[in-house]
Enzyme design. Sequence first.
Site, PDB file in Angstrom:
ATOM      1  N   CYS A  86       1.219  -1.058  -0.024  1.00 53.01           N
ATOM      2  CA  CYS A  86       0.425  -0.291  -0.079  1.00 53.01           C
ATOM      3  C   CYS A  86       1.019   1.289  -0.194  1.00 53.01           C
ATOM      4  O   CYS A  86       0.113   2.325   0.408  1.00 53.01           O
ATOM      5  CB  CYS A  86      -1.144  -0.198   1.337  1.00 53.01           C
ATOM      6  SG  CYS A  86      -2.284  -1.633   1.464  1.00 53.01           S
ATOM      7  N   HIS A 356      -8.919   2.616  -2.571  1.00 55.68           N
ATOM      8  CA  HIS A 356      -7.702   1.937  -2.228  1.00 55.68           C
ATOM      9  C   HIS A 356      -7.129   1.118  -3.135  1.00 55.68           C
ATOM     10  O   HIS A 356      -7.047  -0.072  -2.748  1.00 55.68           O
ATOM     11  CB  HIS A 356      -7.755   1.693  -0.888  1.00 55.68           C
ATOM     12  CG  HIS A 356      -6.477   1.432   0.333  1.00 55.68           C
ATOM     13  ND1 HIS A 356      -5.286   1.886  -0.565  1.00 55.68           N
ATOM     14  CD2 HIS A 356      -6.191   0.061   0.699  1.00 55.68           C
ATOM     15  CE1 HIS A 356      -4.007   0.928   0.210  1.00 55.68           C
ATOM     16  NE2 HIS A 356      -4.749  -0.411   0.621  1.00 55.68           N
TER      17      HIS A 356
END
Length: 411
Positions: A86, A356
Site C-alpha cells: 500500500c 484504495h
Amino acid sequence: MKNVYIIGVDSLKFGKYKEHDHRELVKETFDNCLVDAGITANDIQSVHFANSLWGYYNRQDGIRGHIAMRHCGLEKVPITNLEAACASGTLALHSAWKDILTGLFDCSLAVGVDKLYMDDKHKMFDAFYFAVDIANKEEVFQEWNEAVKNVNVPIPEYNQGARSPFMDIYANIALSHMNQYGTTQEQLAMVAAKNHHNGSLNPKAQFQFDMSTEQVLEDRIVSYPLTRSMCAPMGDGAACAILCSEEFLEKLPDSVKERAVKIASSVYMSGRNRTLKERSTCAEAAELAYRMAGKIPEDIDVAEVHDASAIGEIIHYENLGFCPVGEGGKFMESGATQLHGKIPVNPSGGLISRGHPIAASGLGQIYELVTQLRGEAGVRQVNGAKVALAENGGGNVGLEEAAFTVTILER
C-alpha cells in the site's frame, strides 16, 4: 538540500474499471498530469512506476512499467518498477524525489496503478496475502491472535463473510487499542462518518455518499469491532505526479510556477519487530520527516493518512504527533480532524471513501494535498492550507507495517 517541486498531479476517480486494463488507466492519468504541469512527454527524464497486483491478476511481472509507459508513448527513458504494497505510490514519489536530488535528472514522473476488483470475491481477497510473509502466513496471523489473547473487550456473535485478511489484523489492532486506552467502537464510527462526509464532497472519490455515526455502527460487521463502512473498499485506479528541480521550474511559465508545490521532506522507512505496546516505527519516520522539513506537528494544516480501516486513522493521529499516544479516539471525538477542525485529516474521504487501489493510493493522497495547497479543492477546501503531510504504510511483517512513507509538502 536541493529544492524539489511537484508541478503536475492527477488522480482518476477510483472505482471499478472492468473494461479497462492497467495500461489504459496509466495513460489517462499520465495525459491529464502532463496537461496539469504544462509540459510534454518529451520533458520526462525518468519514471518510477508503482504496482502491486498486475502479476497476480494478469501474470504481468518484471517489466510492468515498461509495458505501461510504452503505451503512453514514452521510450528510452529509464523506468524503475517499484513495490511496497500500500506504500508503493508514495515510494514512487520518494524515488522520483531522489532522482531530482542527485542532479542526474531535472524532471521525473511518479505513477501508481492497480486493479483490485474481481467478480470472484475469494480470489480478490486472497490477493492481499501478497503483502505478508506468504511462506509463514499461518504463523503471521497466529502472532496477531497471540498479541490480543488477553484483551478484555466483549465481542458479540456475528457471521464473518469473505474479507481481506488485513481487516482481521486491523480488528486486532482496534481491540488492543480499546483494551489499553479505552477507545470505543463509536469513536471508530466517527472516523468513518467523517470520511464518508468528505468523500461526498469529492468528485474523485469511489464512494460519494454521506453516512452518520449511527449508520456506520449499524452496518454489517466485517471483523469486530470493524463494520463494513469503517473499511476501505475494493477498487481500481491510477494516479501520478510530475516532479522537477528548481532550475527546471525557473524555465516554465509563471502559470506553472504559481501552482508548484515544494517537497519539504520525504521519508521512506521499513518496519521492525515490536510489540503492540511499543512505539511504532511510523512515529520515528514522522519525527525524521519533521526534522528534515524544519516543522513540528502543530505546523501541519492538512493531512492525508492511511485509513484502510478507521483504527488506522486513529493510530496515526498519535504516530504523527497530532495528539498524545492513547488519545486518538478522544482527539477524533473532539472534532479536531473534521474538515474545518484544528487539523483536518483525510479531506479527500481517505481510503475509506476515496478508495484504495493499493499502488495508486499514496499518489491519490499527494493529488489531494497538492490540490489543497493550491487552493483548488472547492467545497472541501481547507482554509489557509500552506503545509500538508501524507502518511502511508504498506504490508505487514510482525506486528506492524513492512514499509512507511511520510511526505511533507509546502506551498
